[in-house]
Design a protein around this motif. Sequence first.
Motif, PDB file in Angstrom:
ATOM      1  N   HIS A  65      25.911  66.968 -64.720  1.00  9.80           N
ATOM      2  CA  HIS A  65      27.206  67.639 -64.855  1.00  9.80           C
ATOM      3  C   HIS A  65      27.768  67.350 -66.236  1.00  9.80           C
ATOM      4  O   HIS A  65      28.221  66.244 -66.493  1.00  9.80           O
ATOM      5  CB  HIS A  65      28.173  67.150 -63.784  1.00  9.80           C
ATOM      6  N   MET A  88      24.439  71.622 -64.674  1.00 10.96           N
ATOM      7  CA  MET A  88      24.907  72.400 -63.522  1.00 10.96           C
ATOM      8  C   MET A  88      26.059  73.328 -63.932  1.00 10.96           C
ATOM      9  O   MET A  88      26.808  73.023 -64.866  1.00 10.96           O
ATOM     10  CB  MET A  88      25.353  71.442 -62.417  1.00 10.96           C
ATOM     11  N   ASP A 130      25.377  75.024 -57.112  1.00 13.06           N
ATOM     12  CA  ASP A 130      25.554  73.572 -57.135  1.00 13.06           C
ATOM     13  C   ASP A 130      26.288  73.024 -55.928  1.00 13.06           C
ATOM     14  O   ASP A 130      25.726  72.979 -54.852  1.00 13.06           O
ATOM     15  CB  ASP A 130      26.226  73.119 -58.430  1.00 13.06           C
ATOM     16  N   HIS A 170      19.495  67.429 -62.697  1.00 15.13           N
ATOM     17  CA  HIS A 170      20.810  67.723 -62.127  1.00 15.13           C
ATOM     18  C   HIS A 170      21.891  66.905 -62.843  1.00 15.13           C
ATOM     19  O   HIS A 170      22.146  65.755 -62.522  1.00 15.13           O
ATOM     20  CB  HIS A 170      20.797  67.391 -60.627  1.00 15.13           C
TER      21      HIS A 170
HETATM   22 ZN   LIG Z   1      25.901  68.666 -58.621  1.00 13.29          ZN
END
Ligand SMILES: [Zn+2]
Length: 190
Positions: free
Chosen positions: A71, A101, A161, A69
């Motif tokens: 970003h 994500m 997300d 996970h």
């Molecule tokens: Zn997230």
Amino acid sequence: MKNWHENCNGVWWLGNVKVVDPEAGRVFAGAVKVEGGRIAELREGDAPNGETVLDGEGLHLAPGLIDLHVHLREPGFEEKETVATGSRAAARGGVTTLCSMPNTQPICDDGSKVAFIRARAAEAGLCRVLPVGAVTKASTGDELADLGEMLENGAVAFSDDGVPVKSAVMMRHAMELCRTWDALIMSHAE
Ligand SMILES: [Zn+2]
């Protein structure tokens, strides 16, 4: 410590490290022999005398980690992070594979956006970036995104997300489709 790159070819040891060996289910103080860029031997204790040894004191040596996970923020929020800077941080921390994500701007909700992230990752060339596509268009929960097209372009899973898919019917539809492809949904449940 010598420059790592000078030692990438030929035979050398990484000594004085804590070796994390998930296959054997143990962590031990040891040394690792590298031959032609590949692990040739693990041993407990010191590297043999007379060999080229990089000292790894205080370090753990593990297979590349996978972060499920992440970003990467590109496109849309490059002032926070880009595929390249996120890849660099990951590699620095021992993460060799990451799942990005989809809550970028625009949201990663079609094949061309997945392809864009993969192209950026290839340019950075530091770790494996596996894009997660949005479940619904623009992650609004109103209309299913083109999951098949994203899969074809290298999406590894689907998620809206930061927001859960708001309708159970929509989620069920997405899950049924994903089951036919053996694809994965990563739900951000709240
Ligand atoms: Zn997230």
